[in-house]
Motif scaffolding. Structure first.
Motif, PDB file in Angstrom:
ATOM      1  N   GLN A  17       0.831  -1.199   0.000  1.00  0.00           N
ATOM      2  CA  GLN A  17       0.000   0.000   0.000  1.00  0.00           C
ATOM      3  C   GLN A  17       0.872   1.258   0.000  1.00  0.00           C
ATOM      4  OE1 GLN A  17      -3.378  -0.007  -0.140  1.00  0.00           O
ATOM      5  NE2 GLN A  17      -3.349  -2.248  -0.270  1.00  0.00           N
ATOM      6  N   ALA A  18       0.259   2.379  -0.357  1.00  0.00           N
ATOM      7  CA  ALA A  18       0.962   3.660  -0.309  1.00  0.00           C
ATOM      8  C   ALA A  18       1.222   4.045   1.141  1.00  0.00           C
ATOM      9  CB  ALA A  18       0.135   4.734  -1.003  1.00  0.00           C
ATOM     10  N   VAL A  19       2.247   4.861   1.347  1.00  0.00           N
ATOM     11  CA  VAL A  19       2.602   5.338   2.686  1.00  0.00           C
ATOM     12  C   VAL A  19       1.812   6.609   2.977  1.00  0.00           C
ATOM     13  CG1 VAL A  19       4.467   6.162   4.161  1.00  0.00           C
ATOM     14  CG2 VAL A  19       4.897   4.339   2.508  1.00  0.00           C
ATOM     15  N   ASN A  20       1.074   6.616   4.107  1.00  0.00           N
ATOM     16  CA  ASN A  20       0.260   7.780   4.452  1.00  0.00           C
ATOM     17  C   ASN A  20       1.113   8.965   4.881  1.00  0.00           C
ATOM     18  OD1 ASN A  20      -2.151   6.500   3.889  1.00  0.00           O
ATOM     19  ND2 ASN A  20      -2.425   5.735   5.969  1.00  0.00           N
ATOM     20  N   ASN A  21       2.086   8.715   5.730  1.00  0.00           N
ATOM     21  CA  ASN A  21       2.950   9.802   6.203  1.00  0.00           C
ATOM     22  C   ASN A  21       3.934  10.207   5.109  1.00  0.00           C
ATOM     23  OD1 ASN A  21       1.621   9.494   8.567  1.00  0.00           O
ATOM     24  ND2 ASN A  21       3.427   9.186   9.844  1.00  0.00           N
ATOM     25  N   LYS A  22       3.951  11.454   4.786  1.00  0.00           N
ATOM     26  CA  LYS A  22       4.854  11.947   3.749  1.00  0.00           C
ATOM     27  C   LYS A  22       6.264  12.138   4.317  1.00  0.00           C
ATOM     28  CE  LYS A  22       1.425  12.081   0.905  1.00  0.00           C
ATOM     29  NZ  LYS A  22       1.307  11.011  -0.118  1.00  0.00           N
ATOM     30  N   PHE A  23       7.246  11.959   3.457  1.00  0.00           N
ATOM     31  CA  PHE A  23       8.631  12.171   3.872  1.00  0.00           C
ATOM     32  C   PHE A  23       9.390  12.820   2.727  1.00  0.00           C
ATOM     33  CE2 PHE A  23       8.113   7.909   2.167  1.00  0.00           C
ATOM     34  CZ  PHE A  23       9.105   7.852   1.201  1.00  0.00           C
ATOM     35  N   ILE A  24      10.451  13.524   3.082  1.00  0.00           N
ATOM     36  CA  ILE A  24      11.289  14.189   2.074  1.00  0.00           C
ATOM     37  C   ILE A  24      12.464  13.267   1.783  1.00  0.00           C
ATOM     38  CG2 ILE A  24      12.642  16.249   1.525  1.00  0.00           C
ATOM     39  CD1 ILE A  24      10.920  17.780   3.548  1.00  0.00           C
ATOM     40  N   LEU A  25      12.448  12.634   0.617  1.00  0.00           N
ATOM     41  CA  LEU A  25      13.424  11.588   0.304  1.00  0.00           C
ATOM     42  C   LEU A  25      14.849  12.106   0.324  1.00  0.00           C
ATOM     43  CD1 LEU A  25      13.887   8.655  -0.460  1.00  0.00           C
ATOM     44  CD2 LEU A  25      13.590   9.277  -2.860  1.00  0.00           C
ATOM     45  N   ILE A  26      15.084  13.297  -0.207  1.00  0.00           N
ATOM     46  CA  ILE A  26      16.456  13.802  -0.293  1.00  0.00           C
ATOM     47  C   ILE A  26      17.041  13.982   1.101  1.00  0.00           C
ATOM     48  CG2 ILE A  26      15.747  16.230  -0.392  1.00  0.00           C
ATOM     49  CD1 ILE A  26      18.718  14.582  -2.256  1.00  0.00           C
ATOM     50  N   ASP A  27      16.217  14.430   2.066  1.00  0.00           N
ATOM     51  CA  ASP A  27      16.693  14.559   3.448  1.00  0.00           C
ATOM     52  C   ASP A  27      16.987  13.183   4.044  1.00  0.00           C
ATOM     53  OD1 ASP A  27      16.440  17.276   3.277  1.00  0.00           O
ATOM     54  OD2 ASP A  27      14.511  17.370   4.319  1.00  0.00           O
ATOM     55  N   GLY A  28      16.115  12.213   3.735  1.00  0.00           N
ATOM     56  CA  GLY A  28      16.329  10.854   4.216  1.00  0.00           C
ATOM     57  C   GLY A  28      17.602  10.249   3.669  1.00  0.00           C
ATOM     58  N   ILE A  29      17.889  10.506   2.408  1.00  0.00           N
ATOM     59  CA  ILE A  29      19.121   9.978   1.794  1.00  0.00           C
ATOM     60  C   ILE A  29      20.347  10.590   2.461  1.00  0.00           C
ATOM     61  CG2 ILE A  29      20.484   9.935  -0.321  1.00  0.00           C
ATOM     62  CD1 ILE A  29      17.849   9.655  -1.872  1.00  0.00           C
ATOM     63  N   ARG A  30      20.278  11.871   2.757  1.00  0.00           N
ATOM     64  CA  ARG A  30      21.403  12.528   3.444  1.00  0.00           C
ATOM     65  C   ARG A  30      21.644  11.881   4.812  1.00  0.00           C
ATOM     66  NH1 ARG A  30      18.885  17.656   2.101  1.00  0.00           N
ATOM     67  NH2 ARG A  30      19.763  18.541   0.196  1.00  0.00           N
ATOM     68  N   ARG A  31      20.569  11.659   5.566  1.00  0.00           N
ATOM     69  CA  ARG A  31      20.714  11.025   6.879  1.00  0.00           C
ATOM     70  C   ARG A  31      21.232   9.597   6.736  1.00  0.00           C
ATOM     71  NH1 ARG A  31      15.611  13.413   7.674  1.00  0.00           N
ATOM     72  NH2 ARG A  31      14.617  11.371   7.388  1.00  0.00           N
ATOM     73  N   MET A  32      20.748   8.895   5.720  1.00  0.00           N
ATOM     74  CA  MET A  32      21.197   7.520   5.494  1.00  0.00           C
ATOM     75  C   MET A  32      22.695   7.485   5.215  1.00  0.00           C
ATOM     76  SD  MET A  32      22.236   5.443   2.744  1.00  0.00           S
ATOM     77  CE  MET A  32      21.452   6.101   1.269  1.00  0.00           C
ATOM     78  N   ILE A  33      23.169   8.360   4.352  1.00  0.00           N
ATOM     79  CA  ILE A  33      24.597   8.390   4.019  1.00  0.00           C
ATOM     80  C   ILE A  33      25.421   8.686   5.265  1.00  0.00           C
ATOM     81  CG2 ILE A  33      26.373   9.658   2.735  1.00  0.00           C
ATOM     82  CD1 ILE A  33      24.308  10.006   0.485  1.00  0.00           C
ATOM     83  N   SER A  34      24.960   9.647   6.054  1.00  0.00           N
ATOM     84  CA  SER A  34      25.675   9.998   7.294  1.00  0.00           C
ATOM     85  C   SER A  34      25.719   8.807   8.254  1.00  0.00           C
ATOM     86  CB  SER A  34      24.991  11.186   7.963  1.00  0.00           C
ATOM     87  OG  SER A  34      25.542  11.446   9.233  1.00  0.00           O
ATOM     88  N   ASP A  35      24.579   8.133   8.434  1.00  0.00           N
ATOM     89  CA  ASP A  35      24.514   7.008   9.373  1.00  0.00           C
ATOM     90  C   ASP A  35      25.333   5.822   8.892  1.00  0.00           C
ATOM     91  OD1 ASP A  35      22.908   8.435  11.042  1.00  0.00           O
ATOM     92  OD2 ASP A  35      21.027   7.520  10.391  1.00  0.00           O
ATOM     93  N   VAL A  36      25.282   5.541   7.584  1.00  0.00           N
ATOM     94  CA  VAL A  36      25.999   4.390   7.049  1.00  0.00           C
ATOM     95  C   VAL A  36      27.506   4.577   7.174  1.00  0.00           C
ATOM     96  CG1 VAL A  36      26.566   3.159   4.918  1.00  0.00           C
ATOM     97  CG2 VAL A  36      24.173   3.584   5.504  1.00  0.00           C
ATOM     98  N   PHE A  37      28.008   5.744   6.792  1.00  0.00           N
ATOM     99  CA  PHE A  37      29.457   5.939   6.791  1.00  0.00           C
ATOM    100  C   PHE A  37      30.017   6.244   8.184  1.00  0.00           C
ATOM    101  CE2 PHE A  37      28.614   6.322   2.291  1.00  0.00           C
ATOM    102  CZ  PHE A  37      29.698   5.660   1.733  1.00  0.00           C
TER     103      PHE A  37
END
Length: 519
Positions: free
Chosen positions: A44-64
């Protein structure tokens, strides 16, 4: 010239065979990834909206930075960092060879993979692979000898005394993942060692680990003349298991290497305070079957590494209630995978896959999602499954009574709404009613602070402090209803919406205020 021959002692047939195996491995990898994409597309579609570009930035920071992986288990976090960076450098090293051998040389008839570049390449890759091996050995020893409960799949909290077929498979999969990587690394250094033993280049010190392996092999009687056969066989062994590892990534535990990137990119920063609502056209409340999961839920299920950190911190599990957040996630993942190619409505999740006792055992404290290194939102899944239980009336009678009380009176004490502000009568000053007078601050008091005799004393003290500090404040008085936080976490989404709508309506109809304060 400082370099090495890429396809030593391989004729054209061998090279063709290698590229054929490599192509097959990549095809199997792509098919595996495609299967998961098709699976997510059914969500199903996700009800809560999120800003993907911000999520990618956080992901890169957390991963590295490995911030989330070092949380509460620094040694395992640093070991995982060794595996991650060792594998990353190995991948980059292979990519460099591919670019040089398969692109630059055929197109431009030159090679950059030689001289000083090759020497630094060899040194950095040697150290990276050494770090990977040391980290893998630590993980093996930790799993084999430390006896950590979070690494055991035996469900003692559910009365199980040993492994079943499912949990035994998970344990074997964990060992297979670590050992396969270790065999790849060891065979790689053996290959380098035999090559250096045969060629004995003047720059061998730039491959310190490979040079050490060459020395050890010579101690055991291997000579440059006898090393050729071993080198040829080991080359194929190393190549095949490395390609097999790549091909199998989307098909077993190693899938977290990909799915974790997605899960960390789309995670909700405040998942308990922003629980997903119900779609306006939903046929029923909550999650009833796999068809009700969102694509984000499915991505989170695949991201789980079974590290057991959520299992370790869960207060329900530690007090022998029938809940382990880890086991709940892996059970849902297994069921989701079993539903591939079948009707998603075939089997209900609640009670058929996850028992109602498991769902009601959750305290909704959020410890599991806080400690999860890959951003899985366990409470969100549990609350949405509890909505199905509430919809069915499958709950403790006392809980049902409490929910009815809140629905009828607007508070969990069952007190008349007109008495909500009665605690202010003993104050030496009048407390404003925001519905009649404007104020800078609207104080949302809450049920316990309004009705519980002991908490009323605290509320009176706070009111006096605010008054002495000349802080302009007002209350909603009987217009206020319980905020519904616990109501929503229980799974009674409809009642929570009514409570929230009432409070918002009262605030919208009130006089002016600048901010809301709470105690």
């Amino acid at each position: 010239m400082e370099t090495r021959e890429l396809f030593w002692a391989l004729n054209s047939f061998h090279v063709l065979l290698f590229y054929s195996i490599g192509t097959a491995a990549m095809l199997i990898f792509v098919i595996g990834v495609a299967r998961h994409i098709i699976k997510y597309n059914r969500g199903q579609a996700v009800n809560n909206k999120f800003i993907l570009i911000d999520g990618i930035r956080r992901m890169i920071s957390d991963v590295f930075s490995h911030r989330t992986i070092r949380n509460r288990d620094k040694k395992a976090g640093w070991a995982h960092a060794g595996i991650f960076y060792g594998y990353l450098f190995a991948f980059l090293g292979t990519a460099i060879i591919t670019v040089d051998y398969d692109i630059v040389q055929p197109l431009f008839n030159v090679s950059f993979w030689k001289g000083k570049f090759y020497l630094w390449y060899s040194l950095i890759l040697d150290l990276a692979h050494l770090g990977l091996i040391v980290s893998l050995l630590y993980m093996l020893i930790r799993r084999a000898t430390f006896g950590l409960p979070k690494l055991s799949y035996i469900r003692s909290y559910a009365g199980e005394a040993g492994h079943n077929s499912k949990t035994s498979h998970w344990a074997r999969e964990d060992w297979f993942f670590i050992l396969l990587l270790l065999f790849i690394e060891i065979s790689g250094f053996l290959q380098e060692g035999t090559r250096l033993l045969m060629e004995q280049p003047a720059w061998a010190a730039w491959s310190p680990i490979g040079n050490l392996v060459a020395t050890v092999l010579s101690w055991f009687g291997m000579t440059p003349d006898t090393a050729a056969d071993f080198r040829f066989g080991n080359w194929w062994f190393h190549a095949v298991i490395a390609l097999a590892f790549t091909a199998l990534i989307p098909w077993y535990k190693a899938k977290h290497m990909i799915s974790t990137l997605g899960a960390l990119s789309v995670r909700e920063l405040k998942p308990l305070s922003r629980l997903p609502g119900e779609a306006s056209d939903a046929e029923h409340a909550g999650i009833n079957s796999i068809a009700d999961l969102t694509w984000k839920d499915m991505l989170h299920l695949d991201a789980c590494t079974r590290c057991g950190r959520c299992h370790e911190v869960c207060p329900a599990r530690t007090t022998n209630y029938p809940l382990s957040p880890r086991d709940l996630i892996v059970d849902l993942r297994l069921h989701n995978d079993e539903c591939q190619g079948k009707s998603l409505e075939d089997k209900a999740i609640v009670n058929d896959v996850i028992s109602s006792d498991t769902l009601w055992a959750c305290r909704s404290c959020g410890a599991c999602q806080e400690v999860c290194p890959v951003g899985i939102e366990h409470p969100s899944l549990i609350v949405r499954m509890r909505r199905q239980l509430v919809d069915r009336g499958d709950m403790d009678p006392m809980l049902q009574t409490t929910l009815n009380t809140i629905a009828n009176t607007g508070n969990s004490f069952g007190e008349p709404a007109r008495t909500r502000g009665a605690w202010t009568s003993s104050l030496e000053f009048k407390v404003k009613d925001i519905r009649q007078e404007s104020a800078k601050n609207l104080w949302f008091v809450g049920d316990y602070a309004s009705f519980d005799p002991r908490n009323q004393k605290v509320s009176q003290t706070v009111a006096r402090l605010l008054h002495e500090a000349s802080l302009d404040f007002a209350l909603l008085h009987e217009g206020e209803r319980t905020a519904g936080n616990d109501v929503r976490r229980v799974g009674e989404e409809g009642l929570w919406e009514l409570l929230a709508e009432n409070n918002l309506e009262q605030m919208n109809e009130s006089k002016d205020f600048e901010q809301i304060i709470t105690t």
